[in-house]
Scaffold this motif. Structure first.
Motif, PDB file in Angstrom:
ATOM      1  N   MET A  34       0.869  -1.117   0.079  1.00  0.00           N
ATOM      2  CA  MET A  34      -0.033   0.081  -0.041  1.00  0.00           C
ATOM      3  C   MET A  34       0.885   1.259  -0.132  1.00  0.00           C
ATOM      4  N   SER A  35       0.440   2.325  -0.446  1.00  0.00           N
ATOM      5  CA  SER A  35       0.980   3.419  -0.239  1.00  0.00           C
ATOM      6  C   SER A  35      -0.110   4.492   0.262  1.00  0.00           C
ATOM      7  N   ASP A  36       0.451   5.599   0.957  1.00  0.00           N
ATOM      8  CA  ASP A  36      -0.308   6.716   1.651  1.00  0.00           C
ATOM      9  C   ASP A  36       0.182   8.050   1.080  1.00  0.00           C
ATOM     10  N   ASP A  37      -0.371   8.720   0.382  1.00  0.00           N
ATOM     11  CA  ASP A  37      -0.148  10.153  -0.102  1.00  0.00           C
ATOM     12  C   ASP A  37       1.203   9.982  -1.067  1.00  0.00           C
ATOM     13  N   GLY A  38       1.308   8.901  -1.684  1.00  0.00           N
ATOM     14  CA  GLY A  38       2.378   8.527  -2.825  1.00  0.00           C
ATOM     15  C   GLY A  38       3.430   7.969  -2.208  1.00  0.00           C
ATOM     16  N   VAL A  39       3.405   7.747  -0.657  1.00  0.00           N
ATOM     17  CA  VAL A  39       4.666   7.038  -0.045  1.00  0.00           C
ATOM     18  C   VAL A  39       4.400   5.530   0.233  1.00  0.00           C
ATOM     19  N   GLU A  40       5.359   4.606  -0.069  1.00  0.00           N
ATOM     20  CA  GLU A  40       4.843   3.397   0.332  1.00  0.00           C
ATOM     21  C   GLU A  40       5.251   3.066   1.646  1.00  0.00           C
ATOM     22  N   ARG A  41       4.407   2.471   2.171  1.00  0.00           N
ATOM     23  CA  ARG A  41       4.010   2.305   3.661  1.00  0.00           C
ATOM     24  C   ARG A  41       4.216   0.795   4.056  1.00  0.00           C
ATOM     25  N   SER A  81     -11.090  14.051  10.480  1.00  0.00           N
ATOM     26  CA  SER A  81     -11.953  13.641   9.251  1.00  0.00           C
ATOM     27  C   SER A  81     -11.201  14.261   8.148  1.00  0.00           C
ATOM     28  N   MET A  82     -11.158  13.446   6.951  1.00  0.00           N
ATOM     29  CA  MET A  82     -10.538  14.121   5.825  1.00  0.00           C
ATOM     30  C   MET A  82     -11.138  13.487   4.641  1.00  0.00           C
ATOM     31  N   ARG A  83     -11.281  14.060   3.479  1.00  0.00           N
ATOM     32  CA  ARG A  83     -11.634  13.543   2.179  1.00  0.00           C
ATOM     33  C   ARG A  83     -10.527  12.672   1.615  1.00  0.00           C
ATOM     34  N   THR A  84     -10.896  11.415   1.186  1.00  0.00           N
ATOM     35  CA  THR A  84      -9.622  10.732   0.841  1.00  0.00           C
ATOM     36  C   THR A  84     -10.416   9.965  -0.347  1.00  0.00           C
ATOM     37  N   SER A  85      -8.932   9.779  -1.273  1.00  0.00           N
ATOM     38  CA  SER A  85      -9.288   8.945  -2.635  1.00  0.00           C
ATOM     39  C   SER A  85      -8.601   7.691  -2.126  1.00  0.00           C
ATOM     40  N   TRP A  86      -9.114   6.650  -2.850  1.00  0.00           N
ATOM     41  CA  TRP A  86      -8.689   5.203  -2.656  1.00  0.00           C
ATOM     42  C   TRP A  86      -8.742   4.312  -4.099  1.00  0.00           C
ATOM     43  N   ARG A  87      -7.912   3.637  -3.997  1.00  0.00           N
ATOM     44  CA  ARG A  87      -7.506   3.019  -5.578  1.00  0.00           C
ATOM     45  C   ARG A  87      -7.038   1.364  -5.028  1.00  0.00           C
ATOM     46  N   PHE A  88      -7.809   0.378  -5.664  1.00  0.00           N
ATOM     47  CA  PHE A  88      -7.433  -0.624  -5.208  1.00  0.00           C
ATOM     48  C   PHE A  88      -7.138  -1.762  -6.674  1.00  0.00           C
ATOM     49  N   THR A  89      -6.240  -2.665  -6.051  1.00  0.00           N
ATOM     50  CA  THR A  89      -5.910  -3.679  -7.127  1.00  0.00           C
ATOM     51  C   THR A  89      -6.476  -4.919  -6.517  1.00  0.00           C
ATOM     52  N   ILE A  90      -7.159  -5.887  -7.407  1.00  0.00           N
ATOM     53  CA  ILE A  90      -7.487  -7.204  -6.928  1.00  0.00           C
ATOM     54  C   ILE A  90      -6.932  -8.123  -7.956  1.00  0.00           C
ATOM     55  N   ARG A  91      -6.434  -9.223  -7.232  1.00  0.00           N
ATOM     56  CA  ARG A  91      -5.890 -10.381  -7.959  1.00  0.00           C
ATOM     57  C   ARG A  91      -6.457 -11.788  -6.977  1.00  0.00           C
ATOM     58  N   ASP A  92      -6.974 -12.572  -7.952  1.00  0.00           N
ATOM     59  CA  ASP A  92      -7.675 -13.908  -7.516  1.00  0.00           C
ATOM     60  C   ASP A  92      -8.747 -13.570  -6.019  1.00  0.00           C
ATOM     61  N   GLY A  93      -9.580 -12.427  -6.184  1.00  0.00           N
ATOM     62  CA  GLY A  93     -10.621 -12.329  -5.382  1.00  0.00           C
ATOM     63  C   GLY A  93     -10.070 -11.451  -4.203  1.00  0.00           C
ATOM     64  N   LYS A  94      -8.859 -11.083  -3.910  1.00  0.00           N
ATOM     65  CA  LYS A  94      -8.399 -10.481  -2.837  1.00  0.00           C
ATOM     66  C   LYS A  94      -7.685  -9.056  -3.385  1.00  0.00           C
ATOM     67  N   ILE A  95      -7.431  -8.281  -2.512  1.00  0.00           N
ATOM     68  CA  ILE A  95      -6.685  -7.042  -2.568  1.00  0.00           C
ATOM     69  C   ILE A  95      -5.443  -7.446  -2.394  1.00  0.00           C
ATOM     70  N   SER A  96      -4.763  -6.805  -3.577  1.00  0.00           N
ATOM     71  CA  SER A  96      -3.168  -6.978  -3.536  1.00  0.00           C
ATOM     72  C   SER A  96      -2.378  -5.665  -3.400  1.00  0.00           C
ATOM     73  N   ARG A  97      -3.334  -4.630  -3.603  1.00  0.00           N
ATOM     74  CA  ARG A  97      -2.619  -3.233  -3.344  1.00  0.00           C
ATOM     75  C   ARG A  97      -3.566  -2.340  -3.232  1.00  0.00           C
ATOM     76  N   PHE A  98      -3.437  -1.363  -2.412  1.00  0.00           N
ATOM     77  CA  PHE A  98      -4.232  -0.279  -2.165  1.00  0.00           C
ATOM     78  C   PHE A  98      -3.653   0.809  -2.052  1.00  0.00           C
ATOM     79  N   GLU A  99      -4.048   2.146  -2.703  1.00  0.00           N
ATOM     80  CA  GLU A  99      -3.452   3.387  -2.512  1.00  0.00           C
ATOM     81  C   GLU A  99      -4.365   4.283  -1.994  1.00  0.00           C
TER      82      GLU A  99
END
Length: 103
Positions: A34-41, A81-99
């Protein structure tokens, strides 16, 4: 027609809102990243401080047309509280990455 969340992403949101760590990690691949605000965490550290240690909640405001992107009002005890965007990558029915990041 309003776009709906991919069922896997919906499970991520539901587990987060339920503060259910077992359910949350069950929806992720073993090698998820995952990454948060463009930084790998470090996923385990980030979720402990930002989600489960912070009583996080996510209210989805809008969904991208394939259901793996969303805008949400995200709240936790650390940042408020903050407005956030989320993007997910799914592989084999599970989340492999989220940003995520402030929208």
């Amino acid at each position: 027609m309003t776009a709906q969340l991919d069922p896997t992403v919906q499970e991520f949101v539901d587990a987060l809102n339920a503060n259910d760590q077992d359910r949350f990690f069950a929806v992720l691949t073993d090698d998820a990243t995952m990454s948060d605000d463009g930084v790998e965490r470090n996923l385990a550290q980030w979720t402990e401080s930002e989600i489960f240690g912070g009583n996080a909640r996510m209210q989805v405001e809008s969904v991208g047309d394939v259901g793996t992107e969303l805008l949400a009002d995200y709240t936790n005890s650390r940042w408020g509280s903050m407005r956030t965007s989320w993007r997910f990558t799914i592989r084999d029915g599970k989340i492999s990455r989220f940003e995520t990041g402030q929208a």
